[in-house]
Design a protein around this motif. Structure first.
Motif, PDB file in Angstrom:
ATOM      1  N   ASP A   1      52.337  43.284  43.343  1.00  0.00           N
ATOM      2  CA  ASP A   1      52.775  44.656  43.086  1.00  0.00           C
ATOM      3  C   ASP A   1      52.977  44.934  41.602  1.00  0.00           C
ATOM      4  N   SER A   2      53.461  43.918  40.870  1.00  0.00           N
ATOM      5  CA  SER A   2      53.806  44.136  39.464  1.00  0.00           C
ATOM      6  C   SER A   2      52.632  43.878  38.520  1.00  0.00           C
ATOM      7  N   MET A   3      51.457  43.548  39.075  1.00  0.00           N
ATOM      8  CA  MET A   3      50.336  43.158  38.214  1.00  0.00           C
ATOM      9  C   MET A   3      49.116  44.023  38.538  1.00  0.00           C
ATOM     10  N   PRO A   4      48.562  44.709  37.537  1.00  0.00           N
ATOM     11  CA  PRO A   4      47.390  45.552  37.808  1.00  0.00           C
ATOM     12  C   PRO A   4      46.206  44.719  38.315  1.00  0.00           C
ATOM     13  N   PRO A   5      45.355  45.328  39.131  1.00  0.00           N
ATOM     14  CA  PRO A   5      44.257  44.577  39.747  1.00  0.00           C
ATOM     15  C   PRO A   5      43.360  43.822  38.764  1.00  0.00           C
ATOM     16  N   ASP A   6      43.054  44.403  37.616  1.00  0.00           N
ATOM     17  CA  ASP A   6      42.150  43.717  36.681  1.00  0.00           C
ATOM     18  C   ASP A   6      42.734  42.394  36.208  1.00  0.00           C
ATOM     19  N   GLN A   7      44.046  42.347  36.078  1.00  0.00           N
ATOM     20  CA  GLN A   7      44.718  41.109  35.672  1.00  0.00           C
ATOM     21  C   GLN A   7      44.899  40.182  36.875  1.00  0.00           C
ATOM     22  N   ALA A   8      45.317  40.748  37.984  1.00  0.00           N
ATOM     23  CA  ALA A   8      45.585  39.932  39.175  1.00  0.00           C
ATOM     24  C   ALA A   8      44.322  39.238  39.676  1.00  0.00           C
ATOM     25  N   ARG A   9      43.196  39.901  39.519  1.00  0.00           N
ATOM     26  CA  ARG A   9      41.922  39.331  39.986  1.00  0.00           C
ATOM     27  C   ARG A   9      41.683  37.958  39.360  1.00  0.00           C
ATOM     28  N   LYS A  10      41.909  37.862  38.047  1.00  0.00           N
ATOM     29  CA  LYS A  10      41.669  36.590  37.339  1.00  0.00           C
ATOM     30  C   LYS A  10      42.724  35.560  37.711  1.00  0.00           C
ATOM     31  N   VAL A  11      43.972  35.983  37.750  1.00  0.00           N
ATOM     32  CA  VAL A  11      45.071  35.060  38.064  1.00  0.00           C
ATOM     33  C   VAL A  11      44.891  34.475  39.456  1.00  0.00           C
ATOM     34  N   ARG A  12      44.558  35.319  40.399  1.00  0.00           N
ATOM     35  CA  ARG A  12      44.485  34.853  41.790  1.00  0.00           C
ATOM     36  C   ARG A  12      43.238  33.995  42.032  1.00  0.00           C
ATOM     37  N   GLU A  13      42.166  34.287  41.307  1.00  0.00           N
ATOM     38  CA  GLU A  13      40.985  33.421  41.404  1.00  0.00           C
ATOM     39  C   GLU A  13      41.334  32.015  40.897  1.00  0.00           C
ATOM     40  N   GLU A  14      42.032  31.951  39.744  1.00  0.00           N
ATOM     41  CA  GLU A  14      42.421  30.638  39.203  1.00  0.00           C
ATOM     42  C   GLU A  14      43.366  29.916  40.156  1.00  0.00           C
TER      43      GLU A  14
ATOM     44  N   LEU B   1      33.345  25.471  56.832  1.00  0.00           N
ATOM     45  CA  LEU B   1      33.441  26.560  55.859  1.00  0.00           C
ATOM     46  C   LEU B   1      34.533  27.506  56.340  1.00  0.00           C
ATOM     47  N   ALA B   2      35.529  27.710  55.491  1.00  0.00           N
ATOM     48  CA  ALA B   2      36.583  28.671  55.798  1.00  0.00           C
ATOM     49  C   ALA B   2      36.225  29.993  55.140  1.00  0.00           C
ATOM     50  N   VAL B   3      36.203  31.059  55.942  1.00  0.00           N
ATOM     51  CA  VAL B   3      35.845  32.387  55.433  1.00  0.00           C
ATOM     52  C   VAL B   3      37.034  33.305  55.675  1.00  0.00           C
ATOM     53  N   VAL B   4      37.690  33.702  54.603  1.00  0.00           N
ATOM     54  CA  VAL B   4      38.929  34.477  54.725  1.00  0.00           C
ATOM     55  C   VAL B   4      38.913  35.655  53.763  1.00  0.00           C
TER      56      VAL B   4
ATOM     57  N   GLU C   1      34.064  29.828  46.718  1.00  0.00           N
ATOM     58  CA  GLU C   1      33.233  30.963  46.293  1.00  0.00           C
ATOM     59  C   GLU C   1      33.932  32.284  46.648  1.00  0.00           C
ATOM     60  N   PHE C   2      33.582  33.320  45.900  1.00  0.00           N
ATOM     61  CA  PHE C   2      34.157  34.648  46.126  1.00  0.00           C
ATOM     62  C   PHE C   2      33.011  35.645  46.319  1.00  0.00           C
ATOM     63  N   LEU C   3      33.249  36.656  47.152  1.00  0.00           N
ATOM     64  CA  LEU C   3      32.196  37.629  47.438  1.00  0.00           C
ATOM     65  C   LEU C   3      32.453  39.013  46.824  1.00  0.00           C
TER      66      LEU C   3
ATOM     67  N   GLY D   1      34.590  23.795  52.540  1.00  0.00           N
ATOM     68  CA  GLY D   1      34.419  24.788  51.477  1.00  0.00           C
ATOM     69  C   GLY D   1      35.167  26.064  51.836  1.00  0.00           C
ATOM     70  N   TYR D   2      35.496  26.847  50.812  1.00  0.00           N
ATOM     71  CA  TYR D   2      36.165  28.136  51.034  1.00  0.00           C
ATOM     72  C   TYR D   2      35.259  29.258  50.538  1.00  0.00           C
ATOM     73  N   LEU D   3      35.170  30.313  51.330  1.00  0.00           N
ATOM     74  CA  LEU D   3      34.487  31.541  50.931  1.00  0.00           C
ATOM     75  C   LEU D   3      35.517  32.658  51.075  1.00  0.00           C
ATOM     76  N   VAL D   4      35.889  33.265  49.961  1.00  0.00           N
ATOM     77  CA  VAL D   4      36.964  34.253  49.952  1.00  0.00           C
ATOM     78  C   VAL D   4      36.342  35.621  49.667  1.00  0.00           C
ATOM     79  N   LEU D   5      36.569  36.571  50.570  1.00  0.00           N
ATOM     80  CA  LEU D   5      35.860  37.846  50.472  1.00  0.00           C
ATOM     81  C   LEU D   5      36.314  38.709  49.304  1.00  0.00           C
ATOM     82  N   THR D   6      37.578  38.584  48.902  1.00  0.00           N
ATOM     83  CA  THR D   6      38.083  39.375  47.770  1.00  0.00           C
ATOM     84  C   THR D   6      38.693  38.412  46.754  1.00  0.00           C
TER      85      THR D   6
END
Ligand code: ZN
Length: 238
Positions: free
Chosen positions: A56-69, A16-19, A84-86, A44-49
């Motif tokens: 920088d150019s993308m607001p967090p609400d948008q970046a959250r979805k993009v980076r999860e995908e 399990l990778a926890v990063v 998984e994400f925490l 497996g991966y467990l990503v804390l954020t």
């Protein structure tokens, strides 16, 4: 060539990778993960954020979805499941009771024999001051490996204790001790990195621009590992 890095132990089946962030595993370690899953091991991966503060150019609400995908796509390339994400805050991870509980619960649920995390030291391997999220996460993961095995510590974090972690492997460490031969897996590693397309674009990396630094990284480790392309880790036996 010094050949001072030792081969990673092979006596484990579940990792399990926890990063802290999406991309922490990809920049450097994806080749090792591809080699492991190619050999039939489970990772497996467990990503804390969700890495919401990473573009920088993308607001967090948008970046959250993009980076999860992008993290899901990147992990799929190298055979990782589950991802998984925490939902701890990007840039604001704290060694809090909540983090401690989340990590212990995850270790008791996944029951890994190998835990992978990212460099917790003050400096990066390129000599820069390390991110607070990386420093906090790596140390919290090492602590949680101890706590997870004690049934009297955080008894509400999972039904059964898990003391079966044999090793913690620190990716991107300033003091690597071991390495994984990634001969034949560098293209998979690159594809895993390139799945973080929006993140790379945000960093100003042009299409195809990740190959040279990735090859430089595995070849530099190879200079300490028999000349084979390699991914280095600092290994802590538990
Ligand atoms: Zn990171």
């Amino acid at each position: 060539m010094t050949d001072d890095l030792q081969p990673m132990p092979d006596d484990w089946t579940r990792a399990l990778a926890v990063v802290a962030h999406p991309d922490d595993m990809e920049f450097g370690s994806a080749g090792a993960v591809a080699a492991w899953t190619g050999a039939g091991k489970q990772v497996g991966y467990l990503v804390l954020t969700r890495g919401e503060a990473g573009i920088d150019s993308m607001p967090p609400d948008q970046a959250r979805k993009v980076r999860e995908e992008e993290q899901h796509a990147s992990a799929a390339v190298v055979g990782v499941s589950p991802v998984e994400f925490l939902d701890h805050p990007d840039g604001g991870i704290e060694h809090s009771p909540r983090l401690r509980h989340d990590l212990v619960a995850a270790l008791r649920r996944h029951r890994p024999e190998l835990v992978i995390t990212f460099n917790h030291h003050d400096f990066t391997f390129t000599g820069k001051w390390n991110s607070p999220d990386h420093r906090v996460t790596g140390r919290a993961v090492l602590d949680a490996v101890l706590d997870a095995g004690n049934r009297w510590i955080l008894p509400d974090a999972g039904a059964e204790p898990w003391g079966g972690v044999k090793y913690v492997a620190i990716a991107g460490s300033v003091q690597p001790t071991h390495a994984v031969d990634v001969t034949g897996y560098v293209d998979a590693a690159l594809a895993s990195v390139e799945a973080h397309a929006a993140y790379l674009a945000g960093l100003g990396v042009p299409p195809g621009g990740a190959r040279v630094p990735l090859e430089g990284f595995v070849n530099a480790a190879g200079q300490r590992f028999g000349g084979r392309p390699a991914v280095p880790f600092e290994l802590i036996a538990c």
